[in-house]
Design a protein around this motif. Structure first.
Motif, PDB file in Angstrom:
ATOM      1  N   THR A 206       1.041  -1.183   0.001  1.00 44.53           N
ATOM      2  CA  THR A 206       0.181   0.016   0.167  1.00 44.53           C
ATOM      3  C   THR A 206       0.325   1.302   0.447  1.00 44.53           C
ATOM      4  N   ARG A 208      -0.906   4.040   1.397  1.00 38.84           N
ATOM      5  CA  ARG A 208      -1.668   4.998   2.435  1.00 38.84           C
ATOM      6  C   ARG A 208      -0.424   5.448   3.132  1.00 38.84           C
ATOM      7  N   TYR A 215      -3.437  -1.112   5.893  1.00 38.36           N
ATOM      8  CA  TYR A 215      -3.520  -2.734   5.565  1.00 38.36           C
ATOM      9  C   TYR A 215      -4.893  -3.337   6.054  1.00 38.36           C
ATOM     10  N   SER A 223      -6.330  -1.914   0.249  1.00 31.74           N
ATOM     11  CA  SER A 223      -5.809  -1.029  -0.929  1.00 31.74           C
ATOM     12  C   SER A 223      -3.256  -1.372  -0.711  1.00 31.74           C
TER      13      SER A 223
END
Length: 398
Positions: A206, A208, A215, A223
């Protein structure tokens, strides 16, 4: 046929160094995922990791430090803890009856990166002689076997995340061939720029930057995953030998199977069925599934489909405590096995954190929010390694 029981656990994880510290944090839902601090991630898209907040060098002889990567230092400490937990003094055991079998995904990446930098910046004469083995996949096996005088058949398996289960299957084989004890499991640690680039290339991480929303396996807005370091080493003993010395076992390795994906045909369902058959169990005997939990929608869907195919829709509790640690490469599945054994001991299923609900299309009974009380006859641990590897392992109470 010889039984294989686990008599000792050694855990180093992002949310706890030491088995009981890790277990408490896991039951409390305490995550070890946060911003990367081990190197500057400013120019990289992924900025979160599960880092182990522990200096293993404080517990090891100083002579070992120049020749070992962080991964190996963590592994040496975890092995010491596992042996102590099992009540085993290696010097008192036949050296050729003790083996070491570990898994690895990256080897000593951080050590290797440092020596490559020295090569290009300062010349070959500045490269450490220990580079010849400190980077190698089998180095944890070698260093543990040397430290404890374990001279039985030993080795390493490299099947990425699945390796943490595959190597426990190998430990059981070694016992069936006449061994008495195997130190087995996996520790990985490659949180350095070289290792980071390799993991980003998988396309499964990910980007993010909020730990609580990064997660999210089986969630509608998954994602990708977060990388981490650590894992677990286990003392696996011949059941007869363990009983003779009065050892207390966490549980038995009752079943194991590995398969490989074919194009358009994921092999996880066959691995699950094979592990249950090997254990002499039927799906209704399983009280919890510890999911691989890739956090990638396509892979989550494949895993959920395999679980539903074998157990039925919402037919078994499913959990992913690795949401508190990140995916630890080969160390992740070994840590899940240790977690499953602790769950058998305390009659608890630890939660999946940060995920508020599984996406409805997956049909999973996902354990979220808090631990679930459960007397479990058998726990199933799943792992899928990049490249098509699938493994399933069943642990049961003794």
């Amino acid at each position: 046929m010889t039984g294989a029981v686990v008599t000792g656990l050694g855990v180093v994880a992002p949310n706890g160094a030491g088995t009981e510290e890790f277990w408490k944090a896991t039951l409390d839902g305490r995550s070890g995922i946060g911003p990367v601090t081990r190197f500057d991630v400013g120019t990289y898209p992924g900025k979160l990791a599960g880092e182990v907040d522990f200096d293993p060098g404080e517990l090891l002889p100083q002579r070992l430090l120049p020749q070992t990567d962080r991964m190996t230092r963590l592994a040496l400490v975890a092995a010491d803890w596992a042996l102590a937990d099992a009540g085993v003094t290696p010097a008192e055991r036949p050296e050729y009856a003790m083996s070491v079998a570990t898994a690895s995904s990256s080897g000593g990446f951080e050590f290797g990166q440092r020596e490559l930098q020295r090569l290009w910046a300062d010349g070959p004469e500045q490269v450490s002689a220990y580079q010849s083995f400190a980077w190698f996949y089998a180095v944890n096996t070698g260093q543990i076997s040397i430290r404890h005088g374990m001279r039985g058949a030993s080795g390493v398996l490299v099947t990425e995340q699945a390796g943490g289960l595959d190597v426990l299957g190998q430990a059981r084989r070694l016992l069936r061939r006449g061994g008495e004890l195997v130190v087995s499991g996996a520790i990985d640690a490659s949180l350095c720029p070289w290792g980071w680039v390799a993991q980003l290339k998988s396309g499964r991480m990910t980007t993010r930057d909020r730990p609580e929303r990064a997660y999210l396996p089986f969630a509608a807005d998954a994602s990708g995953s977060v990388a981490g370091e650590g894992g677990a080493l286990l003392v696996v003993e011949d059941e007869t030998v363990a009983e003779a010395r009065g050892a207390t076992a966490y549980g038995r390795i009752a079943g194991y199977r590995a398969t490989f994906d074919l194009p358009g045909h994921p092999g996880l369902t066959a691995a699950i069925r094979g592990a249950l058959d090997d254990a002499g169990l039927v799906p209704s005997d399983v009280g919890v599934v510890y999911a691989d939990a890739a956090g990638v929608p396509e892979l989550d869907a494949q895993e959920a489909d395999a679980i539903e195919t074998v157990f039925g829709r919402r037919g078994v509790p499913v959990t992913a405590p690795k949401t508190m640690t990140g995916r630890l490469s080969s160390g992740g599945a070994a840590l899940d096995v240790a977690t499953a054994l602790l769950g058998l001991r305390d009659e608890l299923v630890p939660p999946t954190v940060h995920v508020t609900a599984a996406a409805p299309e997956y049909g999973l009974d996902l354990v979220i929010g808090e631990p679930r009380q459960a007397v479990v006859r058998a726990a199933l641990v799943l792992a899928r390694g990049q490249g098509g590897f699938n493994s399933a392992l069943v642990v049961t109470p003794v």
